[in-house]
Write a protein that holds these residues in place. Sequence first.
Motif, mmCIF file in Angstrom:
data_model
loop_
_atom_site.group_PDB
_atom_site.id
_atom_site.type_symbol
_atom_site.label_atom_id
_atom_site.label_comp_id
_atom_site.label_asym_id
_atom_site.label_seq_id
_atom_site.Cartn_x
_atom_site.Cartn_y
_atom_site.Cartn_z
ATOM 1 N N VAL A 147 -4.425 2.889 -9.014
ATOM 2 C CA VAL A 147 -5.290 2.269 -8.013
ATOM 3 C C VAL A 147 -6.604 3.039 -7.897
ATOM 4 O O VAL A 147 -7.678 2.441 -7.781
ATOM 5 C CB VAL A 147 -4.593 2.197 -6.644
ATOM 6 N N GLN A 161 -8.743 2.099 -10.633
ATOM 7 C CA GLN A 161 -9.233 0.737 -10.425
ATOM 8 C C GLN A 161 -10.437 0.736 -9.482
ATOM 9 O O GLN A 161 -11.397 -0.008 -9.683
ATOM 10 C CB GLN A 161 -8.113 -0.133 -9.848
ATOM 11 N N MET A 162 -10.389 1.599 -8.456
ATOM 12 C CA MET A 162 -11.517 1.685 -7.536
ATOM 13 C C MET A 162 -12.751 2.258 -8.229
ATOM 14 O O MET A 162 -13.878 1.803 -8.002
ATOM 15 C CB MET A 162 -11.137 2.538 -6.323
ATOM 16 N N GLN A 201 0.833 -1.202 0.000
ATOM 17 C CA GLN A 201 0.000 0.000 0.000
ATOM 18 C C GLN A 201 0.873 1.261 0.000
ATOM 19 O O GLN A 201 0.616 2.206 -0.763
ATOM 20 C CB GLN A 201 -0.909 0.002 1.220
ATOM 21 N N THR A 260 -6.807 -7.367 -3.907
ATOM 22 C CA THR A 260 -6.697 -7.115 -5.345
ATOM 23 C C THR A 260 -6.244 -5.693 -5.612
ATOM 24 O O THR A 260 -5.351 -5.451 -6.446
ATOM 25 C CB THR A 260 -8.047 -7.368 -6.041
ATOM 26 N N LEU A 261 -6.827 -4.716 -4.917
ATOM 27 C CA LEU A 261 -6.474 -3.314 -5.105
ATOM 28 C C LEU A 261 -5.009 -3.050 -4.792
ATOM 29 O O LEU A 261 -4.360 -2.235 -5.454
ATOM 30 C CB LEU A 261 -7.349 -2.428 -4.222
ATOM 31 N N ASP A 320 -12.095 5.782 1.187
ATOM 32 C CA ASP A 320 -11.885 5.231 -0.162
ATOM 33 C C ASP A 320 -12.598 3.893 -0.312
ATOM 34 O O ASP A 320 -13.346 3.659 -1.257
ATOM 35 C CB ASP A 320 -10.389 5.001 -0.420
ATOM 36 N N PHE A 321 -12.310 3.028 0.628
ATOM 37 C CA PHE A 321 -12.760 1.638 0.546
ATOM 38 C C PHE A 321 -14.279 1.538 0.727
ATOM 39 O O PHE A 321 -14.957 0.804 0.001
ATOM 40 C CB PHE A 321 -12.022 0.815 1.609
ATOM 41 N N ASN A 349 -11.338 -7.876 -2.422
ATOM 42 C CA ASN A 349 -11.146 -6.598 -3.114
ATOM 43 C C ASN A 349 -9.951 -5.821 -2.577
ATOM 44 O O ASN A 349 -9.217 -5.191 -3.342
ATOM 45 C CB ASN A 349 -12.408 -5.739 -2.991
#
Length: 317
Positions: A121, A124-125, A108, A278-279, A224-225, A275
């Motif tokens: 990233v 991607q989100m 991260q 993967t991120l 974010d998540f 997820n």
Amino acid sequence: MTKKVGAEKPTRYELGRVRDRITFLYLEHAKLNRQNSAIQVIDQRGVVYVPAAILSVLMLGPGVDVTHRAMELIGESGLGVVWVGERGVRQYAYGRPMSHSSALLEAQAKLVSNRRSRIMVARQMYQMRFPDDDVSQLTMQELRGKEGARVRRVYLEQSQKTGVAWSRREYNPDDFEAGTPINKALTAAHQALYGLSYSVIAALGASAGLGFVHTGHDLSFVYDFADLYKAEFSIPTAFKVTAKFEHDPDIATRTRQAMRDSFVDGKLLVRMVKNLKTLLGMPAVDGEAESISLWDDRLGLQKFGVQYHEQQGDDGQ
């Protein structure tokens, strides 16, 4: 002879995986103690025992008194703990992560520290929210605009579907009761989602503060998540609860209970774990690395637990 409640203390490998646990439990105005492998919860209604290893996150509200023995069990069980405000509206602190590996955190930090990988990233989100669109070339400003339009559309669609009147999102963190029923429900729903997101991030050993879209806050990555799941979980749930319990003074509790059920029915923990890995570019494998190494700028990773000796220079000195 003392009656045992629950199983004997488990080893780390015997504990339930994060994705297989029950989502969360919110408690307030209660005393928490330990009875073998169960958390003893005492309030004015009586005593209940909660097996610590089957929970994902414990949300502790005002008036909670936790003994040292209870926290010992929570730590042994890898149970995420989030200290929150009344009705779960604010988050103040959280406990130690379940994982002992720093692999996810290092991945991260590497991704967020490079401009190109950070944008990758972030895209991607957003791509997860727009599976039918190509967002690979969009700027952050364009992505934010696209997401804003999507969220406004979701609010409107849910309003039309449930019959709940909707004008705009309003939230006063200092006065929860001042909000409309739908805004109270949305606040409670989003906070429950933040709590679960926080728990998964912390349990897997990532950083809640290293965000890719949000930045500058110790919960940036949590926001974010959690944004990945609002349109599917917290927003629809808030509107459904409001349609049924609009005049209920305890609509926040109703919403949290509905969110708990939606997390279970939607198998959200399983998705979150997958997820997140993967991120951050990590393989979605079970288990964790129980290893520690020493970093060397020339030799790479070196063994830990070895007594190293002073190295002499080329001239033998």
